[in-house]
Design an enzyme around this catalytic site. Structure first.
Site, PDB file in Angstrom:
ATOM      1  N   LYS A  86      -1.902  -7.275  -5.185  1.00  0.00           N
ATOM      2  CA  LYS A  86      -2.481  -6.659  -3.980  1.00  0.00           C
ATOM      3  C   LYS A  86      -3.414  -5.516  -4.354  1.00  0.00           C
ATOM      4  CE  LYS A  86       0.236  -4.092  -1.303  1.00  0.00           C
ATOM      5  NZ  LYS A  86       1.311  -4.050  -0.308  1.00  0.00           N
TER       6      LYS A  86
ATOM      7  N   GLY B 292      12.612  -6.270  -1.498  1.00  0.00           N
ATOM      8  CA  GLY B 292      13.029  -7.526  -2.120  1.00  0.00           C
ATOM      9  C   GLY B 292      12.621  -8.804  -1.404  1.00  0.00           C
TER      10      GLY B 292
ATOM     11  N   ASP C 250      10.789  -1.975  -9.708  1.00  0.00           N
ATOM     12  CA  ASP C 250      10.280  -1.024  -8.708  1.00  0.00           C
ATOM     13  C   ASP C 250      10.689   0.385  -9.134  1.00  0.00           C
ATOM     14  OD1 ASP C 250       9.277  -1.568  -5.492  1.00  0.00           O
ATOM     15  OD2 ASP C 250       9.883   0.480  -6.041  1.00  0.00           O
TER      16      ASP C 250
END
Ligand code: SAM
Length: 191
Positions: A145, A49, A66
């Site tokens: 990413k 988080g 998630d």
């Protein structure tokens, strides 16, 4: 991995961030101004988080996703789901029909075999972009990413037409030994 000699590990503890990754987003946002006060931000691969904390501090509202659980955080709606599951898009669109920012720090479980880790990270990054294509507003911002490797050029070429500004960037807080790099896309164009 927790490296107790690591500067950002201790900084995260001191400042109350759940992860050292928080500093990567702080640095990226300082340089590229992706998130603004009042934005609705979608945080993919959000646990534990740290990125959500940074977005909330900026004054954004966050929907976080998630595959693993995440402890409650004020200002954050958490969905436990797999970002590879296309049903997630309908759930996200029920919450809001558009998001100002989509960011993804999702990482595969590291095998240590460079090519496998690279290709799995590309799969996650492509899944994140598929979600962004459906939920990101026109002119919105995207951050994702990827682990570097041979597919990165194809990935960049596929995303390129969708953004007015695009760049790969490595924040200082990324470990020097890490293969990770971030694609920054600003000014999303629905095509
Ligand atoms: C590096 S951590 C993210 C750290 C986070 N940005 C922070 O600041 O705390 C990567 C996360 O990606 C999640 N992840 C990996 N594969 C996923 C998937 N298919 N769907 C959703 N989350 C996934 C992992 O569970 C993990 O929590």
């Amino acid at each position: 991995m927790k490296d107790k000699r690591d500067h950002y590990y201790w900084e995260a503890k001191k400042k109350g961030y759940r992860s050292r990754a928080a500093f990567k987003l702080l640095q990226i946002n300082r340089d590229f101004k992706l998130i603004r006060k009042g934005d609705l931000v979608l945080d993919l691969g959000s646990s534990p988080g740290g990125w959500s904390q940074v977005a909330v501090e900026i004054g954004a509202f966050v929907v976080a996703v998630d595959i693993n659980p995440m402890e409650d955080l004020k200002g954050v709606t958490f969905i436990k789901a797999d970002i590879m599951d296309e049903k997630l898009i309908d759930i996200l669109l029920e919450i809001s029909d558009s998001y100002d920012v989509v960011m993804s720090d999702a990482s595969p479980k590291i095998t240590g075999i460079w090519t496998i880790d690279h290709l799995r990270s590309i799969d996650l990054a492509r899944a994140s972009f598929n979600i962004a294509k459906k939920v990101l507003r026109n002119s919105g911002n995207f951050l994702v990413k990827v682990f570097q490797g041979e597919e990165i050029k194809n990935f960049y070429d596929d995303l390129k037409p969708y953004f007015a500004f695009k760049k790969f960037h490595s924040p200082k807080a990324s470990r020097k030994s890490s293969a990770e790099i971030y694609f920054v896309g600003k000014g999303f164009k629905k095509i």
